[in-house]
Write an enzyme that holds these catalytic residues in place. Structure first.
Site, mmCIF file in Angstrom:
data_model
loop_
_atom_site.group_PDB
_atom_site.id
_atom_site.type_symbol
_atom_site.label_atom_id
_atom_site.label_comp_id
_atom_site.label_asym_id
_atom_site.label_seq_id
_atom_site.Cartn_x
_atom_site.Cartn_y
_atom_site.Cartn_z
ATOM 1 C CD GLU A 46 -8.179 0.647 2.489
ATOM 2 O OE1 GLU A 46 -7.132 0.122 2.056
ATOM 3 O OE2 GLU A 46 -8.386 0.804 3.701
ATOM 4 N NE ARG A 61 -2.023 2.168 3.384
ATOM 5 C CZ ARG A 61 -2.629 2.804 4.392
ATOM 6 N NH1 ARG A 61 -3.913 2.588 4.653
ATOM 7 N NH2 ARG A 61 -1.965 3.639 5.169
ATOM 8 C CG HIS A 95 -9.154 -2.748 8.920
ATOM 9 N ND1 HIS A 95 -9.730 -2.118 9.994
ATOM 10 C CD2 HIS A 95 -8.142 -1.939 8.531
ATOM 11 C CE1 HIS A 95 -9.103 -0.981 10.243
ATOM 12 N NE2 HIS A 95 -8.126 -0.846 9.363
ATOM 13 C CD GLU A 114 -4.513 -2.801 6.481
ATOM 14 O OE1 GLU A 114 -4.001 -1.678 6.386
ATOM 15 O OE2 GLU A 114 -5.695 -2.983 6.856
ATOM 16 C CD GLU A 119 -10.211 1.199 7.132
ATOM 17 O OE1 GLU A 119 -9.350 0.602 6.473
ATOM 18 O OE2 GLU A 119 -9.991 2.250 7.749
ATOM 19 C CE1 TYR A 146 -5.069 6.306 7.844
ATOM 20 C CE2 TYR A 146 -4.648 6.230 5.490
ATOM 21 C CZ TYR A 146 -4.838 5.588 6.693
ATOM 22 O OH TYR A 146 -4.767 4.233 6.743
ATOM 23 N NE ARG A 200 -9.418 -2.266 3.493
ATOM 24 C CZ ARG A 200 -8.466 -2.608 4.353
ATOM 25 N NH1 ARG A 200 -8.015 -3.848 4.391
ATOM 26 N NH2 ARG A 200 -7.945 -1.720 5.181
ATOM 27 C CG ASP A 234 -6.985 3.824 3.014
ATOM 28 O OD1 ASP A 234 -8.050 4.373 2.654
ATOM 29 O OD2 ASP A 234 -6.830 3.268 4.126
ATOM 30 C CD1 TRP A 244 -7.844 12.064 10.130
ATOM 31 C CD2 TRP A 244 -8.484 9.984 10.682
ATOM 32 N NE1 TRP A 244 -6.714 11.330 10.344
ATOM 33 C CE2 TRP A 244 -7.073 10.038 10.661
ATOM 34 C CE3 TRP A 244 -9.125 8.776 10.984
ATOM 35 C CZ2 TRP A 244 -6.275 8.940 10.965
ATOM 36 C CZ3 TRP A 244 -8.346 7.692 11.271
ATOM 37 C CH2 TRP A 244 -6.921 7.757 11.288
ATOM 38 C CG HIS A 295 -8.361 7.093 5.874
ATOM 39 N ND1 HIS A 295 -8.785 7.748 7.005
ATOM 40 C CD2 HIS A 295 -7.989 5.852 6.270
ATOM 41 C CE1 HIS A 295 -8.658 6.927 8.053
ATOM 42 N NE2 HIS A 295 -8.179 5.786 7.627
HETATM 43 C C1 GCO Z 1 -6.172 0.810 7.022
HETATM 44 C C2 GCO Z 1 -6.904 1.788 7.856
HETATM 45 C C3 GCO Z 1 -6.289 2.167 9.165
HETATM 46 C C4 GCO Z 1 -7.260 3.009 9.984
HETATM 47 C C5 GCO Z 1 -7.084 2.704 11.432
HETATM 48 C C6 GCO Z 1 -7.946 3.561 12.331
HETATM 49 O O1 GCO Z 1 -6.440 0.778 5.826
HETATM 50 O O2 GCO Z 1 -5.385 0.060 7.587
HETATM 51 O O3 GCO Z 1 -7.414 2.845 7.105
HETATM 52 O O4 GCO Z 1 -5.049 2.765 9.011
HETATM 53 O O5 GCO Z 1 -7.084 4.357 9.729
HETATM 54 O O6 GCO Z 1 -7.354 1.369 11.640
HETATM 55 O O7 GCO Z 1 -7.795 3.155 13.650
HETATM 56 MG MG MG Z 2 -8.072 1.911 5.252
#
Ligand code: GCO
Ligand code: MG
Length: 403
Positions: free
Chosen positions: A237, A147, A313, A340, A263, A159, A284, A211, A403, A213
């Site tokens: 993602e 990733r 996840h 992951e 996730e 992030y 996920r 990702d 976020w 996010h």
């Molecule tokens: C991922 C996720 C994590 C989350 C985290 C929040 O793809 O692994 O986006 O990085 O941000 O689990 O607690």
């Molecule tokens: Mg993620």
């Protein structure tokens, strides 16, 4: 068999984990992971105050009825706190069933559908050059899938990018959440340059993931998907916040990039439309937050019919108990996609022991009974809980954003 007692242990070996241990009158015990990053104590209370009293005296083999009892029986269904708590109980019961029968959990879920499972980990750097170096290190460790996230010029903290040289940990330890500032335009202009540089250096074979996010609108996600098509990603993602799922239809109409999401989902109803409309390629959801092995098997079977694969996840903010459960699940189902694996803080191995194996980019499951994980309660006492919050995000003009 009969459930005698259960306890919840919150510890912080490098970061917080919530672990459930269910004991039976026969002396066999099972483990579940109940960690919900930044909301640990809420899950612990839900378990201790509301769920554990209801399972004492039950036969741990009745996983289906116990799951239905805790889910439907509460009247208030779903939600991350509720489902992480139910997920931990369900996982611990499958661990007990495996140990009591002397077989690894995967054998109870359908047996061996594959002998190894591809994993991806995270490469992150402050800029493209540093990200390329990180990818190289990861490829040298044997990974076939990475990733890729990078710092973006003009955005200070974003992030996925560590502020220090350590691994990325989003949760801050201040009394309130940290605040980050986001610009979608800066992001959308930069990411295609990042992936152009990655393909240029590493060629076509490495699997690349990214990702977003939850930060884009459907049409922005469509633009990103189209601009990344030449670099043929394994998946893109969490493009849009998934409450409004029609958005995925828009994205699909514009781009062939494979999409993953889920996730933060915790029930099958949150992914049914996405799966049955074939708006996504990878689901996920993970064992803990998805409510346990019992419902995740149903989700995998539904997804299989619609060409959707799993991509559980597996961040460092879920414990090795969740990862082990994901690997048993991934071994047994037909439509496993990828797992992951962010790795764990070093102190984690002082408290949790595991016997799954990782080599050359692939996980293999062990043949030990149950999940094959253990937890040292005495050692856990050396790492007391530390209050933590995930950050919040604002646009450059101060508007609160995803976020
Ligand atoms: C991922 C996720 C994590 C989350 C985290 C929040 O793809 O692994 O986006 O990085 O941000 O689990 O607690
Ligand atoms: Mg993620």
């Amino acid at each position: 068999m009969k459930i005698k007692s259960a306890k919840v242990i919150i510890c912080s070996p490098g970061r917080n984990y919530v672990t459930l241990k269910i004991e039976t009158e026969e002396g066999v015990y099972g483990l579940g992971d109940a960690t919900l990053n930044g909301r640990e104590k809420a899950v612990a209370s839900y378990l201790e105050d509301h769920l554990i009293p209801c399972i004492i005296g039950r036969d741990p083999f009745d996983t289906e009825d116990i799951w239905q009892y805790l889910y439907k029986g509460a009247y208030w269904r779903g939600g991350a706190v509720t489902m992480a708590a139910i997920g931990a109980i369900d996982t611990a019961l499958w661990d007990i069933k495996g140990k009591a029968l002397g077989v690894p959990v995967y054998k109870l879920l359908g047996g061996k559908s594959r002998h190894k499972m591809m994993a991806y980990t995270h490469a992150q750097g402050k800029n493209i050059e540093e990200t390329l170096q990180k990818i190289e290190e990861i490829v040298n460790r044997g990974y076939k899938a990475v990733r890729v996230q990078s710092g973006i010029p003009g955005m200070e903290n974003i992030y996925g990018i560590s502020k220090t040289d350590d691994n990325y940990e989003p949760a801050g330890t201040g009394l309130k959440p940290d605040e980050e500032v986001w610009s979608t335009e800066k992001y959308l202009n930069y990411v295609p340059k990042l992936f152009a540089a990655v393909r240029e250096k590493f060629g076509d074979d490495l699997h690349l993931l990214h990702d977003a996010h939850h930060r884009l609108t459907p049409i922005e996600a469509a633009r990103l998907g189209k601009s990344l098509e030449p670099y043929h990603l394994f998946w893109l993602e969490d493009t849009v916040p998934a409450e409004l799922q029609e958005g995925f239809k828009t994205i699909r109409q514009h781009t062939t990039i494979p999409l993953s999401v889920g996730e933060i989902f915790n029930t099958i109803s949150q992914c049914t439309d996405l799966i049955t409309n074939q708006w996504i390629d990878y689901i996920r959801m993970t064992i803990t937050h998805g409510g346990g092995i019992t419902p995740m098997m149903k989700i995998a079977h539904l997804a299989e019919i619609y060409h959707v694969k799993t991509g559980c996840h597996g961040p460092s903010d879920l414990s090795p108990v969740n990862l082990a459960a994901c690997l048993h699940f991934g071994t047994a189902i037909n439509n496993f996609g990828i797992q992951e694996y962010m790795g764990f803080p070093n102190e984690v191995s002082n408290v949790f022991s595991t016997d799954y194996k990782f080599s050359d980019g692939f996980f293999t499951i062990s043949e030990s009974p149950g999940l094959g994980v253990d937890f040292d309660e005495e050692k856990a006492k050396e790492y007391p809980y530390k209050q933590a919050y995930l950050p919040i995000n604002r646009l450059e003009d101060g508007t609160l954003y995803s976020w």
